[in-house]
Design an enzyme around this catalytic site. Structure first.
Site, PDB file in Angstrom:
ATOM      1  N   LYS A 252      78.644 -48.939  21.068  1.00 60.25           N
ATOM      2  CA  LYS A 252      78.484 -48.736  22.515  1.00 60.25           C
ATOM      3  C   LYS A 252      78.586 -47.278  22.967  1.00 60.25           C
ATOM      4  O   LYS A 252      78.265 -46.950  24.112  1.00 60.25           O
ATOM      5  CB  LYS A 252      79.535 -49.567  23.280  1.00 60.25           C
TER       6      LYS A 252
ATOM      7  N   TYR B 202      76.195 -57.310  23.103  1.00 55.87           N
ATOM      8  CA  TYR B 202      75.657 -56.441  22.048  1.00 55.87           C
ATOM      9  C   TYR B 202      74.349 -55.773  22.499  1.00 55.87           C
ATOM     10  O   TYR B 202      74.144 -54.582  22.264  1.00 55.87           O
ATOM     11  CB  TYR B 202      75.432 -57.247  20.755  1.00 55.87           C
TER      12      TYR B 202
HETATM   13  C1  PHB Z   1      75.488 -46.871  12.598  1.00 48.12           C
HETATM   14  O1  PHB Z   1      75.996 -45.764  12.379  1.00 48.12           O
HETATM   15  O2  PHB Z   1      74.354 -47.144  12.212  1.00 48.12           O
HETATM   16  C2  PHB Z   1      76.257 -47.889  13.349  1.00 48.12           C
HETATM   17  C3  PHB Z   1      77.580 -47.657  13.706  1.00 48.12           C
HETATM   18  C4  PHB Z   1      78.283 -48.628  14.383  1.00 48.12           C
HETATM   19  C5  PHB Z   1      77.670 -49.826  14.692  1.00 48.12           C
HETATM   20  C6  PHB Z   1      76.350 -50.046  14.360  1.00 48.12           C
HETATM   21  C7  PHB Z   1      75.644 -49.087  13.680  1.00 48.12           C
HETATM   22  O3  PHB Z   1      78.368 -50.792  15.346  1.00 48.12           O
END
Ligand code: PHB
Ligand code: APR
Length: 389
Positions: free
Chosen positions: A296, A383
């Site tokens: 987020k 999400y």
């Molecule tokens: C990412 O660095 O790709 C990443 C980090 C945290 C998340 C989702 C993706 O919750």
């Protein structure tokens, strides 16, 4: 020098705000303490909500994202050794865009420089003055020469460690913080992702996340101890531990390779309120931090920017009241994202001091979640991102 809005910090918040203000014909200068290369060296999350994608479109900086970004219709949760898909598109009608924050920043930098907008990098001793008045200013040293920028407003887009929040008298600001007893060890590697969609893994050895930057570049994370140091984690140790936390069949498909970046980040929830102090506005990480579970951080920075841009646009169109509402509007959305990020962090991680009851509760919650369409919809709608109210 005079400008309408002095923006402190050339991270995604500062650059996006600058781009949108320029679109509205509002002059702005960005003052950043680091070099462009340093700013681009920071690797952060890579999941964009539709509202963030829309804002990047509005700012005219989304062309490469649409070409190279990967729209994802679902996300997986893995627990008890089994993978479960949350159908984001089916449950909410919305998807997310996987595109790294570093690339967003690179696109914003390119657009700013193409538009010839004023940006000062490597500014030292940046300080804000008189923001309790209608004629605030920012001063800084560049090549040992002191400069002062007079502005109508100052946007504090200078991140968690910046000077803007720190310049506010303690009695005028409330801070709310939760520090988690673990960190995330992240590895970036030029190997194809283990699976087309992201996998958030709850495991007794600790949380893991399989993410990606492209079809050829993966981003993986492991929950680690706060005392761990990057140097302790060889590439081999990282891949071995990741395989232990994945189901066997998934681990067997994992392609490994040399880490091109490896770092440890602590996890924190933090909110400073309010977000306006006279002529000074806090934006993005300067005002709030979320743990990365749920991705987020950048999306919240983008919604702050959207609210502040709208407020300033109205102000210069002669409607002064929207400025008054910036802080409350932004905070209403921030607290909901704080709640979601805290909840998802609590759901998926091992807490060193959790007793057997807390562990059973976590298990029961996951079990309930994956058996209930209503509960999965709650996860999915958070999400993909709550609407900009
Ligand atoms: C990412 O660095 O790709 C990443 C980090 C945290 C998340 C989702 C993706 O919750
Ligand atoms: N003077 C000028 N610039 C400063 C100062 C200062 N005193 N202090 C910090 N900065 C700069 C930093 O060097 C950085 O480039 O402000 C910028 C802040 O950028 P970010 O930390 O990326 O914060 P923000 O733009 O709000 O982006 C939020 O970043 O941390 C992630 O999860 C977060 O994705 C979210 C996004």
């Amino acid at each position: 020098m005079k400008t309408q809005v002095a923006i402190i910090g050339a991270g995604p918040s500062g650059l996006l705000l600058g781009q949108l203000l320029a679109k509205s014909g509002i002059s702005n200068t960005v003052i950043e303490q680091r070099s462009p290369d340093y700013v681009l060296g920071r690797i952060r999350a890579g999941v964009l909500e539709q509202t963030t994608v829309d804002l990047l479109d509005t700012a005219g900086v989304a062309a490469r994202m649409h070409q190279e970004g990967l729209p994802h219709d679902g996300v997986e949760l893995c627990f008890g050794g089994e993978r479960h898909r949350i159908d984001l598109l089916g449950l909410t009608g919305k998807r997310v865009m996987v595109y790294g924050q570093t690339e967003v920043t690179r696109d914003l930098m390119a657009a700013r420089s193409a538009a010839g907008l004023s940006t000062v990098y490597q500014a030292d001793e940046v300080a804000v003055h008189d923001f309790d008045s209608a004629s605030p200013s920012v001063s800084y040293l560049k090549d040992r020469v002191r400069h002062t920028v007079q502005a109508d407003f100052i946007a504090g887009c200078d991140g968690f460690h910046g000077i803007c929040r720190a310049s506010v008298p303690g009695a005028a600001i409330s801070l709310h913080e939760k520090v988690y007893p673990f960190g995330w060890l992240g590895v970036l590697a030029d190997v194809p992702p283990v699976s087309p969609e992201l996998i958030y893994v709850q495991h007794e050895r600790g949380f893991a996340l399989c993410s990606q930057r492209s079809k050829a570049r993966s981003r993986y994370y492991l929950q680690c101890a706060l005392s761990d140091e990057v140097a302790q984690w060889s590439d081999e140790a990282f891949w071995d531990e990741l395989k232990r936390r994945l189901p066997q069949a998934t681990a067997a498909q994992l392609q490994t390779g040399p880490a091109i970046e490896k770092s440890i980040a602590p996890l924190r929830s933090f909110v400073a309120e309010p977000m306006r102090f006279g002529s000074l506005f806090l934006v993005g990480d300067a005002a709030h931090i979320v743990p990365p579970t749920g991705a987020k951080g950048l999306n919240l920075a983008a919604s702050d920017v959207a609210y502040l841009w709208q407020a300033m646009h109205s102000y210069y169109a002669g409607k002064h009241s929207e400025i008054e509402h910036y802080s409350a509007r932004a905070l209403a959305r921030i607290w909901k994202a704080e709640r979601f990020s805290w909840w998802m962090t609590s759901l998926m991680h091992q807490f060193p001091d959790a007793g057997s009851f807390a562990q059973k509760m976590q298990r029961a919650e996951l079990d309930y979640l994956l058996g209930s369409q209503a509960a999965m919809t709650v996860l999915a709608e958070n999400y993909v991102g709550l609407p900009l109210a």
